[in-house]
Scaffold this motif. Structure first.
Motif, PDB file in Angstrom:
ATOM      1  N   GLY A   1       9.445   1.732  -4.269  1.00 25.59           N
ATOM      2  CA  GLY A   1      10.836   1.537  -3.906  1.00 25.59           C
ATOM      3  C   GLY A   1      10.999   0.321  -3.021  1.00 25.59           C
ATOM      4  N   PRO A   2      12.200   0.114  -2.482  1.00 28.04           N
ATOM      5  CA  PRO A   2      12.440  -1.006  -1.569  1.00 28.04           C
ATOM      6  C   PRO A   2      11.457  -0.988  -0.403  1.00 28.04           C
ATOM      7  CG  PRO A   2      14.507   0.017  -2.210  1.00 28.04           C
ATOM      8  CD  PRO A   2      13.421   0.893  -2.745  1.00 28.04           C
ATOM      9  N   GLY A   3      10.968  -2.171  -0.039  1.00 28.79           N
ATOM     10  CA  GLY A   3      10.022  -2.259   1.062  1.00 28.79           C
ATOM     11  C   GLY A   3       8.608  -1.845   0.704  1.00 28.79           C
ATOM     12  N   GLY A   4       8.356  -1.644  -0.596  1.00 31.15           N
ATOM     13  CA  GLY A   4       7.023  -1.252  -1.028  1.00 31.15           C
ATOM     14  C   GLY A   4       6.703   0.214  -0.827  1.00 31.15           C
ATOM     15  N   VAL A   5       7.714   1.045  -0.601  1.00 33.96           N
ATOM     16  CA  VAL A   5       7.515   2.477  -0.404  1.00 33.96           C
ATOM     17  C   VAL A   5       6.982   3.117  -1.695  1.00 33.96           C
ATOM     18  CG1 VAL A   5       8.791   4.648  -0.177  1.00 33.96           C
ATOM     19  CG2 VAL A   5       9.181   2.809   1.443  1.00 33.96           C
TER      20      VAL A   5
ATOM     21  N   ILE B   1      10.406  14.926  -5.771  1.00 29.16           N
ATOM     22  CA  ILE B   1      10.168  13.521  -5.437  1.00 29.16           C
ATOM     23  C   ILE B   1       9.367  13.479  -4.148  1.00 29.16           C
ATOM     24  CG2 ILE B   1      11.207  11.301  -4.824  1.00 29.16           C
ATOM     25  CD1 ILE B   1      13.628  12.056  -6.455  1.00 29.16           C
ATOM     26  N   TYR B   2       8.329  12.663  -4.147  1.00 25.70           N
ATOM     27  CA  TYR B   2       7.482  12.496  -2.970  1.00 25.70           C
ATOM     28  C   TYR B   2       7.479  11.015  -2.603  1.00 25.70           C
ATOM     29  CZ  TYR B   2       5.923  16.734  -5.330  1.00 25.70           C
ATOM     30  OH  TYR B   2       5.896  17.934  -5.982  1.00 25.70           O
ATOM     31  N   SER B   3       7.592  10.726  -1.302  1.00 24.21           N
ATOM     32  CA  SER B   3       7.609   9.342  -0.865  1.00 24.21           C
ATOM     33  C   SER B   3       6.915   9.217   0.483  1.00 24.21           C
ATOM     34  CB  SER B   3       9.049   8.839  -0.762  1.00 24.21           C
ATOM     35  OG  SER B   3       9.081   7.480  -0.367  1.00 24.21           O
ATOM     36  N   ASN B   4       6.487   8.011   0.811  1.00 25.80           N
ATOM     37  CA  ASN B   4       5.785   7.791   2.083  1.00 25.80           C
ATOM     38  C   ASN B   4       6.587   6.917   3.039  1.00 25.80           C
ATOM     39  OD1 ASN B   4       5.429   5.246   0.880  1.00 25.80           O
ATOM     40  ND2 ASN B   4       3.384   4.979   1.750  1.00 25.80           N
TER      41      ASN B   4
END
Length: 251
Positions: A91-95, A233-236
């Motif tokens: 995603g945006p910012g390399g997420v 959905i999983y994100s860091n």
């Protein structure tokens, strides 16, 4: 794991879930159906189904809906044949973003997800490009106003938990996946209210975002969550509290 802004969004997200009850029931039904199809209808011998049914009950899904979804899974009621697909991307910012879907039409789901990534300032990647960042764990979040960290520690210390910690107004319990259901039952048998409970994928490293990237990232994740085929959905992402608060107030 540092960064607790992710947990601070839980109540906001649950409010959004309440306003989309029909869509949530549809996603829960799919998970129950696939769980029963893959592991049978006995929740005592099918941990995935047990978790899915518990989640449905937490969301006040009617018992008739749950039973119908189970029957679809075991062939007792005619239903749709869902395929499990995982998508990974940035995603945006390399997420890192990892998405689990249940779909009856891959040719519909893949273009929809790819389009949202592209429009949202990210890109859909290859299988395995971000999954290594995440570790499968059980997650139980308790309202810290009702219990103390010491009380929860004393209750669960002999039951194989990985971690118990307080973050803001929440007490976070992280468990091995195989221990999750037993620990969940202990919590509820002691009448301890949970804010969230699920088997999830927890990031082992985080990507910090500024206000612009944070807003873009949350918008993309929100639009992905709205897709009917998307289950999890999983994100860091790691968003500082002051930025998260500002974004929440603007929405």
């Amino acid at each position: 794991m540092s960064g607790h802004s992710k947990w601070s969004t839980i109540k906001r997200k649950k409010g959004a879930i309440d306003s989309k009850r029909g869509a949530i029931f549809s996603k829960l039904s799919r998970e129950i159906t696939v769980s029963a199809r893959n592991g049978g209808e006995d929740i005592n011998s099918n941990p995935r189904l047990r978790t899915a049914v518990a989640k449905a009950r937490e969301n006040n899904m009617p018992s008739d809906n749950i039973e119908r979804a189970i029957k679809k899974g075991i062939g007792g009621v005619e239903g749709t044949n869902y395929q499990e697909i995982r998508y990974e991307g940035y995603g945006p910012g390399g997420v890192a973003i990892m998405i689990d879907c249940l779909t009856d039409n891959r040719n519909r789901t893949t273009p929809n997800i790819r389009s949202l990534f592209s429009k949202g300032g990210g890109n859909l990647g290859e299988t395995g490009c971000v999954s290594y960042i995440f570790e499968r764990k059980g997650l139980i979040i308790i309202d810290g106003e009702d219990s103390t960290e010491d009380e929860i520690m004393e209750l669960l210390i002999d039951h194989g938990v990985d971690d118990i910690k307080r973050e803001d107004d929440n007490i976070i319990i992280i468990t091995p996946p195989d221990n999750y259901n037993d620990i969940y039952e202990i919590v509820h048998e002691n009448n301890i209210k949970t804010t969230l409970s699920e088997i999830t994928h927890i990031p082992q490293s985080l990507t910090k975002l500024d206000e612009k990237k944070a807003s873009q990232c949350l918008k993309l994740i929100g639009e992905l969550e709205d897709l009917e085929d998307v289950q999890h959905i999983y994100s860091n992402y790691d968003i500082p509290d002051e930025i998260m608060t500002k974004i929440s107030e603007e929405q």
